[in-house]
Write an enzyme that holds these catalytic residues in place. Structure first.
Site, PDB file in Angstrom:
ATOM      1  N   HIS A 265       0.822  -1.181   0.036  1.00 22.54           N
ATOM      2  CA  HIS A 265      -0.153  -0.031   0.053  1.00 22.54           C
ATOM      3  C   HIS A 265       0.845   1.226  -0.024  1.00 22.54           C
ATOM      4  CE1 HIS A 265      -3.024   2.882   1.346  1.00 22.54           C
ATOM      5  NE2 HIS A 265      -3.987   2.021   0.820  1.00 22.54           N
ATOM      6  N   GLU A 318      -7.903  -4.434  -0.986  1.00 19.58           N
ATOM      7  CA  GLU A 318      -8.417  -4.983  -2.371  1.00 19.58           C
ATOM      8  C   GLU A 318      -8.456  -6.567  -2.294  1.00 19.58           C
ATOM      9  OE1 GLU A 318      -6.108  -2.616  -2.367  1.00 19.58           O
ATOM     10  OE2 GLU A 318      -7.436  -1.022  -3.185  1.00 19.58           O
TER      11      GLU A 318
END
Length: 384
Positions: A265, A318
């Protein structure tokens, strides 16, 4: 002369504005809406509770949330003037977010939305609430038209997430499926000044109307490095095929210089708290896909740690988002649109906040092109 400040590429770490909506602490693996831990909100509250929070700056009591639920449910109906547009756009081969942008681009009139510079704070809040309530109905209708099916009218007895699932699939969801999607949606209402939220604020800073800001944000969300990752993470699971093949697949992807969607991330250095909660949600739903995803995740984490020592790449929101949405019955073409349903609530809160700030966002750039030849001004005096 204006002082220019050199900043990192991508504006990483640059504070661009003040906000009371929420923030992310990537070093501690924590994010919040107002004064509340966002993951705890997703565990304990409804979507309407949290929507009320980002809209009003505080959590509601029982009476307030009941009134808010009734009000937002009444705003889900699609104006008649948009029906023919949805029917036409829904039959095209464009992506779902492109279709949504196309419909919204002609919706300011039917929705009676004005440039934020021309209305007061009360009207801005009312207009953005209407827009956020309507987006899931438009997306669901576009999906069904594109699938050759009739749109489903919103059911005011259902919560925001359950109504969206019902309108998309045509089937009233189970309580478990509705709650799973609701928890995902709560986790994705806001997440600091991500690309789409910052885009929305830039457009709002010009005084444009809320739809202009949301359409611009949708363009940013469409990118695979932002909102397009959940379906790609699930596609990767399909490509891997079996747990035994996961490590070799990761090695090939890393050697080819490709990103492993669903891992790492831009902000988090600690584990993504959204991923941990969605793993719990997925486990609660159960099923073969959930078990397969968990086993593959473990293999990917081990292989990434071996290939990239010293650079933690934990699973992010995700990875399990796609697992949860598919298990709950949403088609993959609606994964990123579902992200847009919840994030529109956050974008709209930021539009109102930015409009209140009344400051145009206008950064400078650094010119790196060929040298410029400056012509000396003609100082000759012309007599006549």
């Amino acid at each position: 002369m204006t002082q220019r400040i050199e900043v990192p590429a991508g504006l990483n770490g640059v504070v661009a504005a003040d906000t009371a909506i929420g923030a992310v602490d990537g070093d501690r693996g924590f994010f919040h809406y107002g004064a509340h831990d966002a993951t705890e909100l997703a565990r304990r509250h409804s979507f309407e509770d949290v929507w009320f929070l980002v809209h009003n700056g505080r959590l509601p009591d029982a009476v307030e949330v009941a009134a808010f639920r009734e009000r937002t449910a009444s705003l889900r109906h699609i104006p008649t003037a948009l029906h023919s547009v949805i029917d036409t756009v829904g039959r095209t081969d464009a992506s779902m977010l492109s279709k949504l942008r196309s419909v919204l681009s002609v919706a300011s009139g039917p929705l009676r939305l004005d440039p934020v510079i021309d209305v007061d704070h009360v009207d801005r809040r009312a207009q953005t609430l209407r827009l956020a309530a309507l987006v899931p109905s438009i997306l669901a209708a576009l999906h069904r038209v594109g699938s050759g099916e009739r749109p489903v009218d919103p059911d005011p007895s259902l919560g925001h997430a359950a109504s969206y699932l019902h309108q998309t699939t045509g089937v009233v969801p189970t309580l478990e499926a509705a709650r799973a999607v609701e928890q995902y949606m709560i986790l994705t209402i806001d997440h600091g000044f991500n690309a789409s939220t910052f885009t929305a604020r830039v457009v709002a800073s010009t005084g444009a109307d809320p739809i202009d800001a949301v359409c611009a944000a949708l363009g940013a969300l469409a990118g695979p490095l932002h909102g397009g990752a959940p379906s790609r993470a699930l596609d990767a699971l399909d490509e891997i095929g079996s747990v035994d093949a996961a490590a070799a697949w990761v090695r090939r992807e890393v050697a080819a210089g490709r990103r492993i969607m669903g891992f790492g991330h831009a902000v988090y250095r600690a584990p993504d708290p959204r991923s941990a909660l969605l793993r719990e949600v997925a486990d609660g739903l159960g099923g073969d896909l959930v078990e397969f995803a968990a086993a593959v995740e473990a293999e990917i984490l081990v292989t990434l740690a071996e290939l990239k020592p010293g650079r933690p790449l934990p699973s992010n929101v995700e990875f399990y988002a796609g697992v949860v949405m598919e298990t709950a019955g949403l088609p993959r073409s609606m994964f990123t649109p579902t992200f847009a349903v919840s994030r529109t609530v956050g974008w709209c809160a930021h539009v109102v906040e930015q409009a209140a700030a009344g400051k145009l966002i206008r950064p400078s750039s650094r010119y790196v092109g060929p040298p410029v030849e400056f012509a000396e001004p003609d100082t000759a005096v012309i007599s006549g």
